[in-house]
Scaffold this motif. Structure first.
Motif, PDB file in Angstrom:
ATOM      1  N   UNK A 118     -11.447  -8.114  15.076  1.00  0.00           N
ATOM      2  CA  UNK A 118     -10.669  -8.417  13.874  1.00  0.00           C
ATOM      3  C   UNK A 118     -10.600  -7.207  12.954  1.00  0.00           C
ATOM      4  N   UNK A 119     -11.666  -6.455  12.889  1.00  0.00           N
ATOM      5  CA  UNK A 119     -11.691  -5.252  12.058  1.00  0.00           C
ATOM      6  C   UNK A 119     -10.715  -4.205  12.563  1.00  0.00           C
ATOM      7  N   UNK A 120     -10.642  -4.008  13.873  1.00  0.00           N
ATOM      8  CA  UNK A 120      -9.715  -3.023  14.430  1.00  0.00           C
ATOM      9  C   UNK A 120      -8.265  -3.414  14.175  1.00  0.00           C
ATOM     10  N   UNK A 121      -7.941  -4.671  14.388  1.00  0.00           N
ATOM     11  CA  UNK A 121      -6.566  -5.129  14.146  1.00  0.00           C
ATOM     12  C   UNK A 121      -6.198  -5.034  12.664  1.00  0.00           C
ATOM     13  N   UNK A 122      -7.077  -5.532  11.795  1.00  0.00           N
ATOM     14  CA  UNK A 122      -6.748  -5.528  10.366  1.00  0.00           C
ATOM     15  C   UNK A 122      -6.704  -4.105   9.808  1.00  0.00           C
ATOM     16  N   UNK A 123      -7.592  -3.245  10.258  1.00  0.00           N
ATOM     17  CA  UNK A 123      -7.572  -1.856   9.781  1.00  0.00           C
ATOM     18  C   UNK A 123      -6.293  -1.160  10.188  1.00  0.00           C
ATOM     19  N   UNK A 124      -5.866  -1.371  11.422  1.00  0.00           N
ATOM     20  CA  UNK A 124      -4.640  -0.724  11.885  1.00  0.00           C
ATOM     21  C   UNK A 124      -3.430  -1.197  11.086  1.00  0.00           C
ATOM     22  N   UNK A 125      -3.318  -2.494  10.893  1.00  0.00           N
ATOM     23  CA  UNK A 125      -2.160  -3.044  10.171  1.00  0.00           C
ATOM     24  C   UNK A 125      -2.190  -2.641   8.701  1.00  0.00           C
ATOM     25  N   UNK A 126      -3.337  -2.757   8.061  1.00  0.00           N
ATOM     26  CA  UNK A 126      -3.420  -2.446   6.638  1.00  0.00           C
ATOM     27  C   UNK A 126      -3.323  -0.952   6.359  1.00  0.00           C
ATOM     28  N   UNK A 127      -3.798  -0.112   7.276  1.00  0.00           N
ATOM     29  CA  UNK A 127      -3.602   1.335   7.113  1.00  0.00           C
ATOM     30  C   UNK A 127      -2.114   1.684   7.113  1.00  0.00           C
ATOM     31  N   UNK A 128      -1.368   1.056   8.008  1.00  0.00           N
ATOM     32  CA  UNK A 128       0.074   1.300   8.062  1.00  0.00           C
ATOM     33  C   UNK A 128       0.743   0.847   6.764  1.00  0.00           C
ATOM     34  N   UNK A 129       0.346  -0.312   6.270  1.00  0.00           N
ATOM     35  CA  UNK A 129       0.938  -0.860   5.056  1.00  0.00           C
ATOM     36  C   UNK A 129       0.616  -0.005   3.832  1.00  0.00           C
ATOM     37  N   UNK A 130      -0.633   0.378   3.674  1.00  0.00           N
ATOM     38  CA  UNK A 130      -1.023   1.198   2.524  1.00  0.00           C
ATOM     39  C   UNK A 130      -0.375   2.576   2.605  1.00  0.00           C
ATOM     40  N   UNK A 131      -0.279   3.134   3.794  1.00  0.00           N
ATOM     41  CA  UNK A 131       0.408   4.420   3.953  1.00  0.00           C
ATOM     42  C   UNK A 131       1.868   4.339   3.550  1.00  0.00           C
ATOM     43  N   UNK A 132       2.538   3.266   3.961  1.00  0.00           N
ATOM     44  CA  UNK A 132       3.933   3.082   3.568  1.00  0.00           C
ATOM     45  C   UNK A 132       4.066   2.939   2.057  1.00  0.00           C
ATOM     46  N   UNK A 133       3.197   2.159   1.443  1.00  0.00           N
ATOM     47  CA  UNK A 133       3.267   1.972  -0.007  1.00  0.00           C
ATOM     48  C   UNK A 133       3.013   3.275  -0.756  1.00  0.00           C
ATOM     49  N   UNK A 134       2.065   4.074  -0.283  1.00  0.00           N
ATOM     50  CA  UNK A 134       1.780   5.345  -0.954  1.00  0.00           C
ATOM     51  C   UNK A 134       2.949   6.307  -0.877  1.00  0.00           C
ATOM     52  N   UNK A 135       3.563   6.432   0.295  1.00  0.00           N
ATOM     53  CA  UNK A 135       4.672   7.382   0.411  1.00  0.00           C
ATOM     54  C   UNK A 135       5.903   6.876  -0.318  1.00  0.00           C
ATOM     55  N   UNK A 136       6.106   5.568  -0.359  1.00  0.00           N
ATOM     56  CA  UNK A 136       7.267   5.051  -1.081  1.00  0.00           C
ATOM     57  C   UNK A 136       7.081   5.197  -2.588  1.00  0.00           C
ATOM     58  N   UNK A 137       5.866   4.992  -3.075  1.00  0.00           N
ATOM     59  CA  UNK A 137       5.650   5.166  -4.519  1.00  0.00           C
ATOM     60  C   UNK A 137       5.785   6.621  -4.925  1.00  0.00           C
TER      61      UNK A 137
END
Length: 189
Positions: A118-137
């Motif tokens: 669960x940690x591997x799946x959630x880390x992968x998905x949330x890393x992608x999401x946070x990266x997208x939010x940072x570059x868009x902001x």
């Protein structure tokens, strides 16, 4: 050959022991050096993201006082783009703090906080999401920075904030690659 039973003579070879995963560690040892370097590099990347996102949010929230007394000083709250950047960097800070805490707990207590899968799946998905939010902001704030007068403290704070937000994006992108590697290693190998 007369003393050997026929079952033992024709039995298939013993299966070899599987090679241990680079993500496993010895039960007898719980020291920091017993963990693979991938976990230590993950902690380093998470701490860098924590630092960069904190500096980015702090630079927007606490700009230096305006030197020009005659002009009205507008903070970052006057611009919705700056609010978005501030909220995203705070979210990145909280996510990095959680990941850093989870990584230290995993190393100290052998992964009892969250299961590895669960940690591997959630880390992968949330890393992608946070990266997208940072570059868009960061990309949303750049046109607003060009409209602000360059001598104001808000302009300087916005430049620092965007720079640190972009640095946090680069580090979270490296974290996303590392978590993607860990996930592929779990699924494929």
């Amino acid at each position: 050959m007369s003393g050997v039973s026929p079952v033992a003579a024709y039995s298939p070879a013993q299966p070899s022991l599987p090679t241990p995963s680079p993500f496993s560690f010895s039960v007898a040892s719980t020291r920091w050096s017993s963990r693979p370097s991938i976990h230590l590099s993950n902690l380093l990347l998470r701490s860098l993201t924590l630092l960069f996102s904190f500096v980015s949010a702090l630079s927007l929230a606490a700009p230096s006082p305006n030197k020009n007394e005659g002009k009205l000083h507008h903070g970052f709250l006057a611009y919705t783009e700056f609010k978005y950047c501030f909220i995203v960097t705070i979210l990145a800070f909280l996510y990095s703090a959680y990941q850093l805490f989870k990584g230290v707990c995993d190393m100290a207590y052998r992964g009892i906080l969250i299961s590895d899968m669960a940690s591997d799946y959630s880390s992968f998905i949330l890393d992608q999401l946070v990266g997208y939010l940072l570059i868009s902001s960061s990309s949303v704030v750049v046109p607003v920075i060009q409209q602000i007068e360059q001598s104001t403290s808000l302009w300087k704070a916005a430049i620092v904030s965007v720079s640190m937000s972009f640095a946090a994006f680069l580090v979270i992108a490296a974290s996303a690659l590392l978590s993607g590697y860990k996930l592929c290693k779990r699924i494929i190998w």
